[in-house]
Design a protein around this motif. Structure first.
Motif, short mmCIF file in Angstrom:
data_model
loop_
_atom_site.label_atom_id
_atom_site.label_comp_id
_atom_site.label_asym_id
_atom_site.label_seq_id
_atom_site.Cartn_x
_atom_site.Cartn_y
_atom_site.Cartn_z
N GLU A 2 37.29 31.47 38.27
CA GLU A 2 38.44 31.05 39.16
C GLU A 2 38.78 31.97 40.32
O GLU A 2 38.88 33.30 40.07
N LEU A 3 39.13 31.56 41.61
CA LEU A 3 39.51 32.44 42.80
C LEU A 3 40.94 32.46 42.40
O LEU A 3 41.68 31.56 42.10
N ILE A 49 41.19 38.32 47.85
CA ILE A 49 40.82 37.51 46.85
C ILE A 49 39.95 38.03 45.76
O ILE A 49 39.24 38.96 46.01
N VAL A 51 38.12 37.08 41.89
CA VAL A 51 37.44 36.14 41.12
C VAL A 51 37.72 36.68 39.46
O VAL A 51 37.43 37.79 39.17
N TRP A 60 36.20 41.21 43.71
CA TRP A 60 37.24 41.22 44.75
C TRP A 60 36.68 41.36 46.16
O TRP A 60 35.75 41.75 46.12
N LEU A 95 32.94 34.46 46.26
CA LEU A 95 34.17 35.27 47.23
C LEU A 95 34.03 35.36 48.43
O LEU A 95 34.73 35.09 49.47
N ALA A 98 34.96 31.94 50.29
CA ALA A 98 36.33 31.94 50.21
C ALA A 98 36.92 32.69 51.40
O ALA A 98 37.94 32.32 51.94
#
Length: 163
Positions: A2-3, A49, A51, A60, A95, A98
Protein backbone atom coordinates in the motif's frame (compact mmCIF):
# COMPACT_ATOMS: atom_id res chain seq x y z
CA UNK A 1 1.49 -3.42 -0.61
CA UNK A 2 0.00 0.00 0.00
CA UNK A 3 1.24 3.48 -0.91
CA UNK A 4 1.02 6.02 1.91
CA UNK A 5 1.91 9.66 2.49
CA UNK A 6 4.89 10.01 4.81
CA UNK A 7 4.24 11.72 8.11
CA UNK A 8 6.42 12.24 11.18
CA UNK A 9 4.99 9.16 12.88
CA UNK A 10 6.75 6.99 10.27
CA UNK A 11 10.15 8.55 10.82
CA UNK A 12 11.62 5.81 13.07
CA UNK A 13 10.94 3.31 10.26
CA UNK A 14 12.24 5.75 7.62
CA UNK A 15 15.45 6.23 9.62
CA UNK A 16 15.85 2.47 10.02
CA UNK A 17 15.49 1.85 6.27
CA UNK A 18 17.86 4.76 5.59
CA UNK A 19 20.40 3.23 7.99
CA UNK A 20 20.20 -0.06 6.08
CA UNK A 21 21.02 1.84 2.89
CA UNK A 22 23.90 3.66 4.58
CA UNK A 23 25.30 0.35 5.82
CA UNK A 24 25.66 -0.92 2.23
CA UNK A 25 28.18 1.81 1.45
CA UNK A 26 26.50 2.11 -1.97
CA UNK A 27 23.54 4.41 -1.29
CA UNK A 28 24.72 7.77 0.05
CA UNK A 29 27.63 9.81 1.33
CA UNK A 30 25.77 10.19 4.64
CA UNK A 31 27.15 8.28 7.61
CA UNK A 32 23.98 8.30 9.72
CA UNK A 33 20.31 9.10 9.39
CA UNK A 34 19.41 12.67 10.34
CA UNK A 35 16.86 13.61 12.98
CA UNK A 36 13.24 14.11 11.92
CA UNK A 37 13.54 17.93 11.93
CA UNK A 38 16.66 17.76 9.71
CA UNK A 39 15.07 15.25 7.36
CA UNK A 40 11.82 17.20 7.23
CA UNK A 41 13.56 20.49 6.38
CA UNK A 42 15.68 18.85 3.67
CA UNK A 43 12.69 17.45 1.74
CA UNK A 44 9.93 19.12 -0.24
CA UNK A 45 6.59 19.22 1.58
CA UNK A 46 4.99 17.14 -1.18
CA UNK A 47 6.02 13.93 -2.91
CA UNK A 48 6.85 12.07 0.30
CA UNK A 49 5.73 8.52 -0.32
CA UNK A 50 6.02 5.29 1.60
CA UNK A 51 5.10 1.69 0.91
CA UNK A 52 3.63 -0.43 3.67
CA UNK A 53 3.22 -4.19 3.79
CA UNK A 54 1.74 -5.99 6.78
CA UNK A 55 1.47 -2.67 8.61
CA UNK A 56 5.23 -2.09 8.29
CA UNK A 57 6.98 0.58 6.21
CA UNK A 58 9.19 -1.24 3.69
CA UNK A 59 10.34 1.65 1.50
CA UNK A 60 10.18 5.39 1.07
CA UNK A 61 10.85 8.08 -1.48
CA UNK A 62 11.03 11.86 -1.20
CA UNK A 63 12.25 14.84 -3.16
CA UNK A 64 14.63 17.67 -2.26
CA UNK A 65 14.99 20.98 -4.03
CA UNK A 66 18.25 21.40 -5.89
CA UNK A 67 18.51 25.18 -5.59
CA UNK A 68 16.86 28.21 -4.01
CA UNK A 69 16.98 29.99 -7.38
CA UNK A 70 13.48 30.31 -8.86
CA UNK A 71 14.59 29.07 -12.29
CA UNK A 72 15.19 25.64 -10.73
CA UNK A 73 11.79 25.54 -9.01
CA UNK A 74 10.69 22.60 -11.16
CA UNK A 75 13.81 20.50 -10.56
CA UNK A 76 14.11 18.10 -7.63
CA UNK A 77 16.53 15.44 -6.44
CA UNK A 78 15.28 11.94 -5.70
CA UNK A 79 15.86 9.95 -2.52
CA UNK A 80 14.55 6.39 -2.59
CA UNK A 81 15.30 3.63 -0.08
CA UNK A 82 13.95 0.09 0.23
CA UNK A 83 14.29 -2.13 3.30
CA UNK A 84 16.92 -4.80 2.88
CA UNK A 85 14.39 -7.64 3.11
CA UNK A 86 12.23 -6.16 0.33
CA UNK A 87 14.80 -5.21 -2.31
CA UNK A 88 14.30 -6.73 -5.74
CA UNK A 89 10.56 -7.30 -5.17
CA UNK A 90 9.08 -4.38 -7.12
CA UNK A 91 8.85 -1.93 -4.20
CA UNK A 92 11.27 0.51 -5.81
CA UNK A 93 9.37 0.51 -9.11
CA UNK A 94 6.08 1.04 -7.26
CA UNK A 95 7.51 3.96 -5.28
CA UNK A 96 9.26 5.53 -8.25
CA UNK A 97 6.18 5.33 -10.46
CA UNK A 98 4.09 7.09 -7.80
CA UNK A 99 6.84 9.64 -7.19
CA UNK A 100 7.02 10.54 -10.89
CA UNK A 101 3.23 10.88 -11.08
CA UNK A 102 3.06 13.07 -7.97
CA UNK A 103 6.00 15.21 -9.07
CA UNK A 104 4.25 15.99 -12.33
CA UNK A 105 1.01 16.86 -10.50
CA UNK A 106 3.08 19.40 -8.53
CA UNK A 107 4.49 20.96 -11.71
CA UNK A 108 8.01 19.56 -11.56
CA UNK A 109 9.74 19.14 -14.92
CA UNK A 110 12.99 17.43 -13.99
CA UNK A 111 13.90 14.76 -11.47
CA UNK A 112 17.58 14.06 -10.93
CA UNK A 113 19.63 11.55 -8.99
CA UNK A 114 23.28 11.09 -8.18
CA UNK A 115 24.02 7.37 -7.82
CA UNK A 116 27.20 5.46 -7.09
CA UNK A 117 27.94 3.55 -10.31
CA UNK A 118 28.51 0.36 -8.29
CA UNK A 119 24.82 0.52 -7.27
CA UNK A 120 23.85 -1.19 -10.52
CA UNK A 121 20.30 -2.13 -9.47
CA UNK A 122 19.43 1.50 -8.70
CA UNK A 123 20.97 2.76 -11.95
CA UNK A 124 19.02 0.09 -13.86
CA UNK A 125 15.74 1.04 -12.13
CA UNK A 126 16.24 4.72 -12.96
CA UNK A 127 16.87 3.93 -16.62
CA UNK A 128 13.86 1.59 -16.78
CA UNK A 129 11.67 4.47 -15.61
CA UNK A 130 12.82 6.98 -18.19
CA UNK A 131 15.92 8.48 -16.58
CA UNK A 132 18.96 8.99 -18.75
CA UNK A 133 22.59 9.30 -17.80
CA UNK A 134 23.64 12.92 -18.24
CA UNK A 135 26.98 12.90 -16.52
CA UNK A 136 29.65 11.25 -14.47
CA UNK A 137 31.16 12.99 -11.47
CA UNK A 138 34.64 11.67 -10.87
CA UNK A 139 35.80 11.66 -7.25
CA UNK A 140 32.98 14.03 -6.28
CA UNK A 141 33.28 13.22 -2.57
CA UNK A 142 34.85 10.98 0.01
CA UNK A 143 33.04 8.24 1.88
CA UNK A 144 34.96 6.85 4.82
CA UNK A 145 38.15 8.36 3.42
CA UNK A 146 37.70 6.89 -0.07
CA UNK A 147 37.00 9.05 -3.12
CA UNK A 148 33.74 8.04 -4.81
CA UNK A 149 32.25 8.75 -8.23
CA UNK A 150 28.59 9.30 -9.00
CA UNK A 151 26.49 8.89 -12.11
CA UNK A 152 24.13 11.81 -12.68
CA UNK A 153 20.73 10.70 -13.99
CA UNK A 154 17.74 12.83 -14.92
CA UNK A 155 14.19 12.39 -16.10
CA UNK A 156 12.42 15.15 -17.99
CA UNK A 157 8.66 15.29 -17.70
CA UNK A 158 6.68 14.78 -20.86
CA UNK A 159 3.90 16.92 -19.31
CA UNK A 160 5.61 19.85 -17.59
CA UNK A 161 8.26 22.25 -18.90
CA UNK A 162 7.72 21.39 -22.55
CA UNK A 163 6.51 24.80 -23.78
Amino acid sequence: MELIEIKEEYYPQIASIYAEGIATGQATFELSAPSWPEWDLSKLNHCRIGVKANNQLIGWAALSKVSDRCVYGGVAEVSIYISESHRGKGVGRMLFTALIEQSEKHGLWTLQSGVFPENEATVKLHKALGFREVGFRERIGKLNGVWRDTVLLERRSKINGIN
